[in-house]
Design an enzyme around this catalytic site. Structure first.
Site, PDB file in Angstrom:
ATOM      1  N   VAL A 133      13.863  26.344  26.533  1.00 46.81           N
ATOM      2  CA  VAL A 133      12.851  26.457  25.467  1.00 46.81           C
ATOM      3  C   VAL A 133      11.513  26.867  26.067  1.00 46.81           C
ATOM      4  O   VAL A 133      10.980  26.184  26.950  1.00 46.81           O
ATOM      5  CB  VAL A 133      12.692  25.124  24.703  1.00 46.81           C
ATOM      6  CG1 VAL A 133      11.666  25.269  23.582  1.00 46.81           C
ATOM      7  CG2 VAL A 133      14.023  24.650  24.150  1.00 46.81           C
ATOM      8  N   LYS A 206      16.064  27.591  20.076  1.00 46.46           N
ATOM      9  CA  LYS A 206      15.046  26.765  20.759  1.00 46.46           C
ATOM     10  C   LYS A 206      14.493  25.686  19.819  1.00 46.46           C
ATOM     11  O   LYS A 206      14.277  24.538  20.219  1.00 46.46           O
ATOM     12  CB  LYS A 206      13.923  27.672  21.268  1.00 46.46           C
ATOM     13  CG  LYS A 206      14.401  28.648  22.343  1.00 46.46           C
ATOM     14  CD  LYS A 206      13.393  29.763  22.590  1.00 46.46           C
ATOM     15  CE  LYS A 206      13.866  30.730  23.653  1.00 46.46           C
ATOM     16  NZ  LYS A 206      13.064  31.969  23.720  1.00 46.46           N
TER      17      LYS A 206
HETATM   18  N1  HSE Z   1      14.464  36.658  24.801  1.00 54.73           N
HETATM   19  C1  HSE Z   1      13.714  35.474  25.041  1.00 54.73           C
HETATM   20  C2  HSE Z   1      12.276  35.737  24.592  1.00 54.73           C
HETATM   21  C3  HSE Z   1      13.770  35.129  26.499  1.00 54.73           C
HETATM   22  O1  HSE Z   1      11.920  36.888  24.362  1.00 54.73           O
HETATM   23  O2  HSE Z   1      11.518  34.795  24.458  1.00 54.73           O
HETATM   24  C4  HSE Z   1      13.349  33.731  26.796  1.00 54.73           C
HETATM   25  O3  HSE Z   1      14.146  32.788  26.163  1.00 54.73           O
END
Ligand code: HSE
Length: 439
Positions: A133, A206
């Site tokens: 997260v 998250k």
């Molecule tokens: N793809 C995710 C973001 C990476 O852009 O935040 C980190 O979890």
């Protein structure tokens, strides 16, 4: 103390960053952990033996992740493959083999965390997931430990760096959505499937984890309401600015008298809020506790070394507790496993109460506004602000933007359906939610 042997699953952006940080800061890390930490086995695809990632020079390198989870010399398995499967099977096997696990995999924890933590609890091993997260921000530790005295009231976060990067570039530079997304992919921020970023699935993973450790509820990813940013237009960004707001892709979870709100959607936030000014790939999480009040955590939410910062902190935490009684460790989901709340359900989105931004295209003739305000009034929806622009030359319709006070989503759905049914309204209404995030 004997060195602690780490097995890495995945040598991509985060795996490479983790090996690099572990080797570059080896001295300080061993002074903090109480023992040296060595990467002794690593699994990655397409690794050139003549050009190993920094920090893996002394490790056995394999293309077979199962070799690492079955290696008797590995004490901590670090899962950085991502995705649901085979990450789930590998992590469960590592636990079965008595290994501690560190993972950056939010999809895995959000979807299969209940099963994984039960297995870890039964085996007496730790599963640490700080990097899952908000990348480098130690938000799991903050909520689970630093705020343990509090009854958490709500959390609101910008928890997808790619989405925030896209919205920022669109607003500041007028760039196209696809062009910014391609840059985020090249920089290693975006998920393997970038729709996870732009449609809010990554943020929902998250937020599910945050809600669980905030309220002591089981992980319930499937109950999270998720709306992406792909339909946000430059017009919406500009109207929001005119009204004194910024549009951010926000994850919101809130304890209410009727249940827990769990929702990810584009959100108008007053521009004077600190969190409204979090730009680019940066993440920020606002946590409101009853004792502490509002607290804000800010930092890089993606990228090799910021994510490695959280992964390595977890490895150090696990190394420090290798010798402690499993019953005296911090519980995986903040609350003792037998004390998770069973009576707090996730509220359906129709039951959520929030304020709204509505944008529509209306015929420029007498009575149109009166019809709209009558429908809103009948639904007990109070208008906070209103913008009507002149119609462009040769276009019969005018853009109307309405900001409302708070109302239950079900009432707003009814009102929107009635307004859209008016013969004077052209096309569908754009509806964005508004959060004031005041203490
Ligand atoms: N793809 C995710 C973001 C990476 O852009 O935040 C980190 O979890």
């Amino acid at each position: 103390m004997n060195p602690v042997n780490v097995g890495l699953l995945g040598l991509g952006t985060v795996g490479g960053g983790t090996a690099l940080v572990l080797s570059r800061n080896a001295d300080e890390i061993s002074r903090r952990a109480g023992s040296a930490i060595h990467v002794t086995h690593a699994a990655g695809l397409g690794i050139d033996p003549a050009n190993l990632p920094a920090g893996t020079e002394n490790a056995k390198i394999t293309a077979d992740a199962w070799e690492v989870v079955n290696d008797p010399d590995v004490a901590i398995v670090v899962e950085l493959i991502g995705g649901y499967s085979p990450a789930r099977e590998l992590v469960l096997k590592a636990i079965e083999n008595g290994k501690h696990v560190v993972t950056a995999n939010k999809a895995l924890i959000a979807k299969h965390g209940n099963e994984i933590f039960a297995a870890a609890q039964a085996k007496g091993v730790m599963v640490a997931f700080e990097a899952a997260v908000a990348g480098g921000i130690p938000i799991i530790k903050a909520v689970r430990e630093g705020l343990a005295a509090n009854r958490i009231e709500w959390i609101a976060g910008i928890i997808n760096g790619t989405g925030n990067f896209i919205l920022t570039e669109m607003r500041d530079k007028g760039r196209d959505f696809a062009d910014v997304l391609a840059e985020a992919q090249a920089l290693g921020y975006a998920e393997a499937d970038p729709t996870f970023d732009v449609e809010g699935i990554d943020a929902a993973h998250k937020l599910t984890i945050l809600a669980s450790i905030a309220f002591g509820i089981e992980l319930q990813f499937d109950a999270c309401f998720t709306e992406g940013i792909s339909k946000i237009t430059r017009e919406d960004v500009n109207y929001a600015e005119e009204l004194g707001y910024r549009i951010k892709h926000l994850g919101v979870t809130r304890r209410t008298g009727n249940g827990i709100e769990l929702r990810v959607h584009p959100t108008l936030i007053p521009h004077r809020r600190l969190i409204a000014n979090v730009d680019g790939v940066m993440n920020a999480v606002l946590v409101k506790g009853d004792a502490v009040g509002p607290t804000l955590y800010y930092g890089a939410g993606a990228g090799a070394e910021p994510t490695a910062s959280a992964v390595v902190a977890d490895i150090i935490d696990v190394a420090r507790t290798l010798t402690t009684d499993p019953n005296n460790r911090v519980p995986h989901l903040a609350f003792q496993p037998d004390a998770m709340s069973q009576d707090l359900s996730i509220l359906p989105m129709e039951e959520v109460t929030t304020a709204y931004y509505l944008r529509m295209s209306a015929a420029d003739k007498p009575g149109v506004l009166a019809d709209i305000t009558r429908i809103l009034g009948d639904a007990q929806i109070s208008i906070e602000a209103f913008i009507q622009k002149e119609s462009p030359v040769d276009v019969p319709d005018v853009p109307l933007v309405i900001l409302t006070h708070k109302v239950r989503e079900a009432q707003m759905n009814d009102a929107i359906a009635k307004i859209e049914a008016l013969s004077t309204i052209n096309g569908s209404i754009t509806r964005l939610r508004v959060e004031h995030l005041d203490a």
